[in-house]
Design a protein around this motif. Sequence first.
Motif, PDB file in Angstrom:
ATOM      1  N   ALA A 312       0.960  -1.135  -0.069  1.00  0.00           N
ATOM      2  CA  ALA A 312      -0.169  -0.055  -0.015  1.00  0.00           C
ATOM      3  C   ALA A 312       0.944   1.161   0.082  1.00  0.00           C
ATOM      4  CB  ALA A 312      -0.886   0.210   1.239  1.00  0.00           C
ATOM      5  N   ALA A 313       0.388   2.175  -0.702  1.00  0.00           N
ATOM      6  CA  ALA A 313       1.128   3.586  -0.772  1.00  0.00           C
ATOM      7  C   ALA A 313       0.165   4.773  -1.009  1.00  0.00           C
ATOM      8  CB  ALA A 313       2.311   3.573  -1.530  1.00  0.00           C
ATOM      9  N   GLU A 314       0.724   5.970  -0.643  1.00  0.00           N
ATOM     10  CA  GLU A 314      -0.245   7.057  -1.235  1.00  0.00           C
ATOM     11  C   GLU A 314      -0.245   7.467  -2.807  1.00  0.00           C
ATOM     12  OE1 GLU A 314      -2.696  10.092  -0.720  1.00  0.00           O
ATOM     13  OE2 GLU A 314      -1.609   9.238   1.420  1.00  0.00           O
ATOM     14  N   GLY A 315      -1.240   7.283  -3.306  1.00  0.00           N
ATOM     15  CA  GLY A 315      -1.406   7.482  -4.754  1.00  0.00           C
ATOM     16  C   GLY A 315      -0.437   6.788  -5.818  1.00  0.00           C
ATOM     17  N   THR A 316       0.195   7.617  -6.588  1.00  0.00           N
ATOM     18  CA  THR A 316       1.357   7.011  -7.546  1.00  0.00           C
ATOM     19  C   THR A 316       2.574   6.476  -6.659  1.00  0.00           C
ATOM     20  OG1 THR A 316       2.127   9.347  -7.802  1.00  0.00           O
ATOM     21  CG2 THR A 316       0.299   8.525  -9.273  1.00  0.00           C
ATOM     22  N   ASN A 317       2.815   6.951  -5.368  1.00  0.00           N
ATOM     23  CA  ASN A 317       4.056   6.413  -4.603  1.00  0.00           C
ATOM     24  C   ASN A 317       4.007   4.970  -4.531  1.00  0.00           C
ATOM     25  OD1 ASN A 317       4.783   9.055  -4.036  1.00  0.00           O
ATOM     26  ND2 ASN A 317       3.929   8.800  -1.919  1.00  0.00           N
ATOM     27  N   ASN A 319       4.238   3.231  -7.077  1.00  0.00           N
ATOM     28  CA  ASN A 319       5.304   2.687  -8.030  1.00  0.00           C
ATOM     29  C   ASN A 319       6.647   2.705  -7.266  1.00  0.00           C
ATOM     30  OD1 ASN A 319       3.090   2.383  -9.795  1.00  0.00           O
ATOM     31  ND2 ASN A 319       3.198   4.580 -10.210  1.00  0.00           N
ATOM     32  N   SER A 320       6.926   3.355  -6.353  1.00  0.00           N
ATOM     33  CA  SER A 320       8.294   3.303  -5.733  1.00  0.00           C
ATOM     34  C   SER A 320       8.414   2.235  -4.556  1.00  0.00           C
ATOM     35  CB  SER A 320       8.492   4.786  -5.210  1.00  0.00           C
ATOM     36  OG  SER A 320       9.654   4.866  -4.708  1.00  0.00           O
ATOM     37  N   PRO A 321       9.312   1.432  -4.675  1.00  0.00           N
ATOM     38  CA  PRO A 321       9.529   0.375  -3.552  1.00  0.00           C
ATOM     39  C   PRO A 321       9.881   1.025  -2.131  1.00  0.00           C
ATOM     40  CG  PRO A 321      10.794  -0.178  -5.535  1.00  0.00           C
ATOM     41  CD  PRO A 321      10.282   1.228  -5.678  1.00  0.00           C
ATOM     42  N   THR A 322      10.445   2.217  -2.396  1.00  0.00           N
ATOM     43  CA  THR A 322      10.741   2.809  -0.863  1.00  0.00           C
ATOM     44  C   THR A 322       9.448   3.753  -0.614  1.00  0.00           C
ATOM     45  OG1 THR A 322      11.566   4.963  -2.134  1.00  0.00           O
ATOM     46  CG2 THR A 322      13.242   3.202  -1.768  1.00  0.00           C
ATOM     47  N   CYS A 323       8.555   3.575  -0.903  1.00  0.00           N
ATOM     48  CA  CYS A 323       7.529   4.202  -0.317  1.00  0.00           C
ATOM     49  C   CYS A 323       6.281   3.361  -0.199  1.00  0.00           C
ATOM     50  CB  CYS A 323       6.888   5.122  -1.352  1.00  0.00           C
ATOM     51  SG  CYS A 323       7.892   6.269  -2.203  1.00  0.00           S
ATOM     52  N   ARG A 324       6.439   2.137  -0.209  1.00  0.00           N
ATOM     53  CA  ARG A 324       5.451   1.074  -0.055  1.00  0.00           C
ATOM     54  C   ARG A 324       5.597   0.570   1.461  1.00  0.00           C
ATOM     55  NH1 ARG A 324       5.400  -3.068  -4.999  1.00  0.00           N
ATOM     56  NH2 ARG A 324       4.429  -1.842  -6.615  1.00  0.00           N
ATOM     57  N   THR A 325       4.367   0.251   1.999  1.00  0.00           N
ATOM     58  CA  THR A 325       4.325  -0.665   3.329  1.00  0.00           C
ATOM     59  C   THR A 325       3.650  -2.091   2.808  1.00  0.00           C
ATOM     60  OG1 THR A 325       2.493   0.567   4.048  1.00  0.00           O
ATOM     61  CG2 THR A 325       4.456   1.318   4.699  1.00  0.00           C
ATOM     62  N   TYR A 326       4.031  -3.019   3.761  1.00  0.00           N
ATOM     63  CA  TYR A 326       3.452  -4.273   3.244  1.00  0.00           C
ATOM     64  C   TYR A 326       2.853  -5.024   4.344  1.00  0.00           C
ATOM     65  CZ  TYR A 326       6.866  -3.668  -0.532  1.00  0.00           C
ATOM     66  OH  TYR A 326       7.416  -3.237  -1.563  1.00  0.00           O
ATOM     67  N   SER A 327       1.632  -5.930   4.168  1.00  0.00           N
ATOM     68  CA  SER A 327       1.073  -6.633   5.144  1.00  0.00           C
ATOM     69  C   SER A 327       1.967  -7.766   5.110  1.00  0.00           C
ATOM     70  CB  SER A 327      -0.008  -7.118   4.586  1.00  0.00           C
ATOM     71  OG  SER A 327       0.038  -8.065   3.416  1.00  0.00           O
ATOM     72  N   GLN A 328       1.718  -8.588   6.452  1.00  0.00           N
ATOM     73  CA  GLN A 328       2.415  -9.768   6.516  1.00  0.00           C
ATOM     74  C   GLN A 328       2.176 -10.697   5.544  1.00  0.00           C
ATOM     75  OE1 GLN A 328      -0.235 -11.180  10.052  1.00  0.00           O
ATOM     76  NE2 GLN A 328       0.581 -13.038   9.165  1.00  0.00           N
ATOM     77  N   ALA A 329       3.188 -11.783   5.286  1.00  0.00           N
ATOM     78  CA  ALA A 329       3.018 -12.694   4.208  1.00  0.00           C
ATOM     79  C   ALA A 329       1.795 -13.771   4.724  1.00  0.00           C
ATOM     80  CB  ALA A 329       4.310 -13.082   3.898  1.00  0.00           C
ATOM     81  N   ILE A 330       1.086 -14.083   3.510  1.00  0.00           N
ATOM     82  CA  ILE A 330       0.290 -15.231   3.830  1.00  0.00           C
ATOM     83  C   ILE A 330       0.620 -16.485   3.004  1.00  0.00           C
ATOM     84  CG2 ILE A 330      -1.544 -14.750   2.131  1.00  0.00           C
ATOM     85  CD1 ILE A 330      -3.673 -14.994   4.577  1.00  0.00           C
ATOM     86  N   THR A 331       0.446 -17.786   3.217  1.00  0.00           N
ATOM     87  CA  THR A 331       1.044 -18.875   2.872  1.00  0.00           C
ATOM     88  C   THR A 331       0.125 -19.961   2.190  1.00  0.00           C
ATOM     89  OG1 THR A 331       2.876 -18.552   3.820  1.00  0.00           O
ATOM     90  CG2 THR A 331       2.813 -20.553   2.947  1.00  0.00           C
TER      91      THR A 331
END
Length: 664
Positions: A312-317, A319-331
């Motif tokens: 998840a990120a703000e708008g077009t951010n 597209n940048s890996p340094t702006c994203r945050t992530y949920s925990q992984a699910i398997t």
Amino acid sequence: MLFNPVKLFLLILLAIACVKVEAQSVVCNGSLGDPVFKLDFGSGQGYGPPLANGITDFIYDQGCPNDGHYTIVNTTNINPANGFGNCHPEGWQVVTHDHTGNPNGYMMLINASPDPSRFFTYKINAGTLCQNTKYEFSAWVFNLIFQAHAGPGVSEPDITFVITNANGDKTTYDTGSIPGSSDPEDWRRYSMLFSTGSGNNEITIEMINNAPGNNGNDLMLDDIEFRPCGPTMPIGFTSIGDNIAKDVCTGETKNFTIVSDVGDDYTDKSLQWQKLNTAGTWEDLPGETDAKLIVPVKDNTPIGIYEYRLAAAEGTNINSPTCRTYSQAITIRVNDFLAKPSITAPPACEGDALILTANAPPGTIRYEWSGPGVTSANKAQNPLIIDNSTVADIGDYHVTVFSAADCPTPSDNVRATVNLKPVIPVINPAPICKGSATILNETTPNAKSYSWLPVTGLSDPTSASPAAKPAETTTYTVTVTSNEGCTATQTVTVTVMPSPEASIEPKKKIFEGQSVVLDAQASNADTYLWTPADGLDDPTKLNPTASPTDDITYTLHATSDIGCGTALASVFVRVYKKIVIPTTFSPNGDGLNDYWDIEALSTYPQSSLNVFSRSGQKVYSSIGYDKPWNGAYKGYVLPSGTYYYVIDLKSGAPLLSGWVLIVH
């Protein structure tokens, strides 16, 4: 503490330059992104290399660092030969690994300068960060000073985190005094939050030690990170919170729905689902930008582990890996089937346990049996144990084994056999006399062998029909083994009838006219006969009453009706005659009544007779009475008068006494 003008000057400058200095909530309570940068100092043996230029103003020492110097180590207990083992042994804790527990992980050891100073700087250039994005800066810190040495005059580390944007605006966070500890594992994580705002995408990160050195203020530093911080992003299979890995067996077709609930931190929220590829990196799933992800697992999906997460990120951010945050992984796991198990099922004997063992492949966690003897209580066992088996348990059995993913693998059918036990006939041999023998005829159909216990008195303890000649009544147990190896037991009792026995006191005494009971004792006899029968009320009784007129010997014949012999016992009955004592006699020589003739006294040959005068003088004495008394004493006839007598018959009867009158 002494006044330090240098420290005061630095603090004044810091206060003037800062836009805000606040003790805000410094931990990211939402989701984190991958680190924009991370400094963990690497790992290795001995000392680590110095840091790159520009990261610190401190001087690198490969050894015990001086004030204002640092070194890179994986333990504070370096061998003294390297010049470090004896460095402050009384004041510093011994730290044997980095904060993750890696004994080879390097850490930055900082010996504080005498004055407050900046010991860490890191610049993130324009183009790396995103606008209007929140970030978390963190570091792991360990106070090297022993807790026991803390106190007045000893400085505890006190670090200010400073983030400066391109406009010179500063955001700071002060850790406050970092306490000492007696625990060498007491690493502490400190962090702060920073928002880039609009147009601010170049920053400088600094760490400043506010406390003076010389005495204390020495620390270890590890795992410095700068990461995006976003909203909470819980996800789950079908419902939020169901994060347990899902399993599918290869060849199955199944769809999984992963749902998310992203918080409201972003004004223009953008989402992107990712999948971990075989190279170990996350890749975007094209077109998957909704809050829900459908993951199809097909029958040809390769075996393996598949992991998914939401960015998840703000708008077009986005597209940048340094702006994203992530949920925990699910398997999702696609699992192979186990190898086919085999079954070992040795035949059982009726009444014994029928045991079937599945030789399961590695990875088996569950069993499910099927067959005639399977019940809800034993279907999950291995081995399968059917107690007290019967012919109803004979039949085909198979087992299905399940992997951790619950993938079933069935075995082939195996035939289980339950053999009947030998049926041993019950025999009841007739009683035998002691010293005789009987045949124990235990011929059993389908018998392979016989074994008799005890062996005492048997002609052959392995025969089907041994001759038994026990000395006493004995119960034998025969164990019969069938041709299939099944055994059964049966008992046979041989009753040994002993020979008759009889006994009685050998002598009895009665007076003429009296009776006596012949109190004989007998055992193991059925009929009785006394001979002669003279004077007996019933000669066929064990204890008849005898009334003989003369001395007589009776003999008992105690006989066994089953032919075990006759016992004899004899008794002599002594018949004492009746004593008649005259009260007068006249020893005058006229031939009439000249003697004291005591009738029947002669029949008591052991008797004693004593006669006394009125004065108590003994005038006559005899043993037995073969010759009557003539009234004389020492050859002279006694004068007329009364005399007194005492007679002891020596028969156990009371003494006889009285008087006799001599008349001339």
